[in-house]
Design a protein around this motif. Structure first.
Motif, mmCIF file in Angstrom:
data_model
loop_
_atom_site.group_PDB
_atom_site.id
_atom_site.type_symbol
_atom_site.label_atom_id
_atom_site.label_comp_id
_atom_site.label_asym_id
_atom_site.label_seq_id
_atom_site.Cartn_x
_atom_site.Cartn_y
_atom_site.Cartn_z
ATOM 1 N N HIS A 151 39.891 46.152 49.051
ATOM 2 C CA HIS A 151 38.828 47.161 49.112
ATOM 3 C C HIS A 151 38.238 47.452 47.732
ATOM 4 O O HIS A 151 37.246 48.144 47.626
ATOM 5 C CB HIS A 151 39.375 48.460 49.706
ATOM 6 C CG HIS A 151 39.933 48.308 51.079
ATOM 7 N ND1 HIS A 151 39.136 48.142 52.189
ATOM 8 C CD2 HIS A 151 41.216 48.275 51.526
ATOM 9 C CE1 HIS A 151 39.904 48.031 53.278
ATOM 10 N NE2 HIS A 151 41.163 48.098 52.889
ATOM 11 N N PRO B 173 36.675 45.642 45.165
ATOM 12 C CA PRO B 173 35.309 45.269 44.749
ATOM 13 C C PRO B 173 34.230 46.138 45.387
ATOM 14 O O PRO B 173 33.288 46.559 44.720
ATOM 15 C CB PRO B 173 35.201 43.807 45.192
ATOM 16 C CG PRO B 173 36.608 43.317 45.241
ATOM 17 C CD PRO B 173 37.407 44.495 45.707
ATOM 18 N N ALA B 174 34.363 46.416 46.683
ATOM 19 C CA ALA B 174 33.355 47.236 47.364
ATOM 20 C C ALA B 174 33.359 48.661 46.824
ATOM 21 O O ALA B 174 32.295 49.266 46.626
ATOM 22 C CB ALA B 174 33.615 47.240 48.872
ATOM 23 N N LEU B 175 34.546 49.197 46.562
ATOM 24 C CA LEU B 175 34.640 50.555 46.032
ATOM 25 C C LEU B 175 34.007 50.636 44.652
ATOM 26 O O LEU B 175 33.229 51.557 44.355
ATOM 27 C CB LEU B 175 36.106 50.994 45.969
ATOM 28 C CG LEU B 175 36.380 52.354 45.316
ATOM 29 C CD1 LEU B 175 35.703 53.471 46.099
ATOM 30 C CD2 LEU B 175 37.879 52.609 45.191
ATOM 31 N N LEU C 55 31.757 48.605 43.292
ATOM 32 C CA LEU C 55 30.318 48.382 43.373
ATOM 33 C C LEU C 55 29.606 49.638 43.852
ATOM 34 O O LEU C 55 28.587 50.048 43.277
ATOM 35 C CB LEU C 55 30.023 47.211 44.311
ATOM 36 C CG LEU C 55 28.546 46.841 44.482
ATOM 37 C CD1 LEU C 55 27.933 46.474 43.134
ATOM 38 C CD2 LEU C 55 28.389 45.695 45.467
ATOM 39 N N SER C 56 30.135 50.273 44.882
ATOM 40 C CA SER C 56 29.511 51.495 45.408
ATOM 41 C C SER C 56 29.561 52.622 44.383
ATOM 42 O O SER C 56 28.576 53.351 44.197
ATOM 43 C CB SER C 56 30.225 51.934 46.692
ATOM 44 O OG SER C 56 30.088 50.964 47.709
ATOM 45 N N ASP D 141 37.444 58.124 52.310
ATOM 46 C CA ASP D 141 36.586 57.132 51.663
ATOM 47 C C ASP D 141 35.498 57.797 50.831
ATOM 48 O O ASP D 141 35.207 57.379 49.702
ATOM 49 C CB ASP D 141 35.946 56.210 52.707
ATOM 50 C CG ASP D 141 36.936 55.214 53.293
ATOM 51 O OD1 ASP D 141 38.013 55.015 52.684
ATOM 52 O OD2 ASP D 141 36.637 54.640 54.362
#
Length: 294
Positions: free
Chosen positions: A23, A25-27, A29-30, A116
Motif C-alpha cells: 500500500h 506507493p499509493a499512500l 503518491l496520494s 485510510d
C-alpha cells in the motif's frame, strides 16, 4: 521438511511486511499530491531573534551597534530605535492516529475508510511540515526533520494495523514538553482519555489539535427500516426495527460530543476540528496546517 518455529515467525513477518508495503506507493503518491497544495513556511516563536520577519521596534540600548539602528524610524523622534526580527525555529510535531476497529469503517465502496483518510492526512501534513523545516514524528517516537523522515513515517503509517477492540487512546505518558500534537480519531467510543491527555498536556506546555474523522453516513445517519447496527469488532450490537426513528437522537448526541470536545480543547489551549471522508481532504489538511502555523 519441517520448518522450525523461528522460520515460521520470519516467514510471517516477511508476509506482513510485504502486505503492508504493497500500500506504500499509493499512500505516498496520494500524500505527496495532497501536500503539494499547501505552501509551507517557518513558524515564528513570537520573540526577537534570527529570522526574516519584522517583530518590533525597540529603543536602542548600550551595546547596540550603529549598523543595527533603524535610522528611518529613528528620524521620526528624538530617540534611536532598533528593528528586531522574529525568531524562527523548527518545532516538534507529534502525530497520532487511532487504530481502533471502528476506524476501518466505510459506508460506501467509493469512499475511503476513516483510517485510510486519517493516515493520508497525517502523512500529507508531515510532508508539508518537513518541507518547511519542522521536526515530525509519530507520538512516542523521535521527531526528526528531512526527507528521510518522510519515508520513515510513510513506512510506519502504512504498516499500522488495527487493534483488537474498538477503543484506542494515546497514553499521556508519551507526551514530551514543548511539542505540538495532532490527534486523529473518530472519538465515538469512551472519551474519558481526552481529559487525561489534555491535563497532562497543559502541565508540560504541550498544545495541539483534536481532529474528528467520520464517514459521511456517520455524519447524516441515512438509515431507515430494520437495521442491525454492530461495531466492527462485534463487541457492540443493536437491532433496530425503525432506524429512521433514531436519527434525531443520534444527531443530537453527535452534536453534544463535538461541543464537549470543542470545549475541552479550547480550555486546554488546543483546537478542535472535524472532517468527513465524503469531502475533499485538501480542506482538512489546509486547516490543520494553518492551526499549527498560528
Amino acid at each position: 521438511m519441517t520448518r522450525s518455529p523461528a522460520d515460521l515467525r520470519a516467514a510471517t513477518l516477511r508476509s506482513g511486511a510485504q502486505s503492508a508495503s504493497g500500500h506504500l506507493p499509493a499512500l505516498i503518491l496520494s500524500a505527496e499530491r495532497l501536500a503539494a497544495m499547501i505552501a509551507p513556511g517557518a513558524h515564528g516563536l513570537r520573540r526577537s531573534g534570527p529570522g526574516e520577519d519584522f517583530w518590533q521596534y525597540r529603543p536602542a540600548t548600550q551595546g547596540d551597534s550603529a549598523r543595527s539602528i533603524d535610522w528611518r524610524r529613528s528620524a521620526r523622534s528624538d530617540a534611536q530605535f532598533v528593528r528586531d526580527r522574529e525568531a524562527q525555529t523548527a518545532q516538534a510535531v507529534g502525530l497520532w492516529v487511532s487504530a481502533g476497529q471502528g476506524m476501518g469503517y466505510a459506508g460506501a465502496p467509493d469512499r475511503p475508510t476513516k483510517a485510510d483518510r486519517a493516515h493520508l492526512l497525517a502523512l500529507a501534513l508531515a510532508m508539508v511540515l518537513l518541507r518547511g523545516g519542522e521536526k515530525v514524528g509519530l507520538l512516542g517516537q523521535p521527531a526528526r526533520a528531512g526527507r528521510v523522515q518522510a519515508d520513515r513515517l510513510a513506512e510506519r503509517i502504512a504498516a499500522s494495523v488495527p487493534i483488537p477492540g474498538d477503543h484506542d487512546a494515546p497514553s499521556p505518558d508519551m507526551l514530551r514538553p514543548n511539542q505540538r500534537l495532532v490527534i486523529l480519531s473518530d472519538f465515538l467510543t469512551d472519551t474519558a482519555w481526552v481529559d487525561a491527555l489534555l491535563a497532562r498536556a497543559a502541565g508540560i506546555g504541550v498544545t495541539g489539535v483534536l481532529m474528528q474523522v467520520l464517514d459521511s453516513d456517520e455524519e447524516v445517519f441515512p438509515y431507515s427500516g430494520a437495521v442491525l447496527f454492530r461495531s466492527l469488532s462485534g463487541a457492540i450490537r443493536h437491532d433496530s426495527r425503525d432506524a429512521g426513528g433514531l436519527r434525531d437522537a443520534y444527531l443530537a448526541r453527535l452534536a453534544e460530543r463535538r461541543d464537549w470536545l470543542r470545549r475541552r480543547a479550547t480550555e486546554a489551549g488546543w483546537q478542535f476540528g472535524h472532517h468527513s471522508t465524503g469531502n475533499a481532504p485538501a480542506t482538512a489538511l489546509s486547516w490543520l496546517y494553518q492551526v499549527l502555523a498560528d
